[in-house]
Design an enzyme around this catalytic site. Sequence first.
Site, mmCIF file in Angstrom:
data_model
loop_
_atom_site.group_PDB
_atom_site.id
_atom_site.type_symbol
_atom_site.label_atom_id
_atom_site.label_comp_id
_atom_site.label_asym_id
_atom_site.label_seq_id
_atom_site.Cartn_x
_atom_site.Cartn_y
_atom_site.Cartn_z
ATOM 1 N NE ARG A 102 33.453 136.270 8.771
ATOM 2 C CZ ARG A 102 32.690 135.534 9.049
ATOM 3 N NH1 ARG A 102 31.786 135.356 8.490
ATOM 4 N NH2 ARG A 102 33.279 135.043 10.585
ATOM 5 C CG HIS A 129 36.110 132.025 12.818
ATOM 6 N ND1 HIS A 129 35.960 132.921 14.013
ATOM 7 C CD2 HIS A 129 34.478 131.630 13.165
ATOM 8 C CE1 HIS A 129 34.592 133.251 13.349
ATOM 9 N NE2 HIS A 129 34.407 132.869 12.975
ATOM 10 C CD GLN A 132 32.375 130.255 16.716
ATOM 11 O OE1 GLN A 132 31.836 131.625 15.793
ATOM 12 N NE2 GLN A 132 31.340 129.370 17.462
ATOM 13 C CG ASP A 224 32.544 125.163 10.212
ATOM 14 O OD1 ASP A 224 31.850 125.410 9.841
ATOM 15 O OD2 ASP A 224 34.159 125.507 10.106
ATOM 16 C CB CYS A 264 30.692 128.275 13.957
ATOM 17 S SG CYS A 264 30.949 126.935 12.910
ATOM 18 N NE ARG A 292 31.542 134.783 17.405
ATOM 19 C CZ ARG A 292 31.809 134.871 16.280
ATOM 20 N NH1 ARG A 292 30.883 133.728 15.207
ATOM 21 N NH2 ARG A 292 32.309 135.606 15.553
HETATM 22 N N1 CP Z 1 30.279 131.832 13.354
HETATM 23 C C1 CP Z 1 29.861 132.542 12.168
HETATM 24 O O1 CP Z 1 30.978 132.959 12.635
HETATM 25 O O2 CP Z 1 29.132 133.419 11.718
HETATM 26 P P1 CP Z 1 28.967 134.189 10.494
HETATM 27 O O3 CP Z 1 29.945 134.010 9.334
HETATM 28 O O4 CP Z 1 27.518 134.180 10.509
HETATM 29 O O5 CP Z 1 29.523 135.701 11.244
HETATM 30 N N1 NVA Z 2 34.807 126.830 8.082
HETATM 31 C C1 NVA Z 2 33.441 128.364 7.380
HETATM 32 C C2 NVA Z 2 33.040 129.022 9.404
HETATM 33 C C3 NVA Z 2 31.947 129.830 9.114
HETATM 34 C C4 NVA Z 2 31.874 130.426 9.782
HETATM 35 C C5 NVA Z 2 33.987 129.322 6.889
HETATM 36 O O1 NVA Z 2 35.173 129.697 6.761
HETATM 37 O O2 NVA Z 2 33.210 129.450 6.144
#
Ligand code: CP
Ligand code: NVA
Length: 307
Positions: A102, A129, A132, A224, A264, A292
Amino acid sequence: MKHFLDVADYSPAEIQDILDLAIRLKKEHFEHGNPPLFKGKVLGMIFQKPSLRTRVSFDMAMRHMGGDAIYLSPNEIGLGKRESIADIARVMSGYVQVMMARVFEHAHVVELAKWSSVPVINGLSDFSHPCQAMADAQTIIEKFGSMKGLTVSYVGDGNNVAVSLMHIAVMLGANFTIANPAGYDMPAVAIETGKKLAVVSGAKINLLTDPHEAVKGAQVIYTDTWTSMGQEEETAKREAVFPPYQVNAKLVSEADKDVIVMHCLPAHRNHELTDDVADGPHSAIFPQAHNRLHAQKAVLARLLEVA
Ligand code: CP
Ligand code: NVA
């Protein structure tokens, strides 16, 4: 070497195949337990940002199937700071069988994959993502049987989650509509890819600014956060722009009567999504989060070539 950096790197048939496997593995999970397909396999998880779902679902996916996972926190390995990404990729490749990262910059997960000799999964970047999106598609298919012909309407910021959702939706034959404020569009390159995928499937992409127009006839409303991780200094500015894009009971009432509402998570309740909708009869937010686990088991199984 197959990586999982974006859904659009795969063909629609490959994505459908992974989703079919996810649905089968979920059934097995609840009916007979999990096959030990990941025995002797370790997933290295590199996080530059916080996480609940991604971290726990990947870790549990490995454990359920007889494997293991190692969590590396944001300040532990200093991706590109303490050590170059190329060196980290080559070192990690000797320790683990698959990696998930990530990152802030999408280029960083691409760089990791370039130097890695084990598969690399994008666990969220500033661009996309894909994990997701896999869980989202699984959730929509479980509810409607298929994505073909549905209208998936995303209301809010044209961010990483919107990009991956658009790509998977149009690949699988759903029309994708987005309503975002001017200046908060999805990246042009992502729209271009989406349009190419839509030509192949016959789906339509609608780029709008009016949330009310966007949800008309929608079977899925998706939202989101207005401020993604890494954009925190823009929070006040965004909080001023986005309120008309809140997903609330009034907006939901303007969609198809069987609409499901997705997010998400993490949700900023009563900002982009009101409590009554999040906890109401149309909400799919928790099944979606739980998927997930199953969708990622399928991605891992395909990358590890064990199923
Ligand atoms: N939706 C998602 O990726 O959640 P987290 O940021 O908690 O991993
Ligand atoms: N768009 C959000 C998604 C979190 C899972 C971010 O990138 O923070």
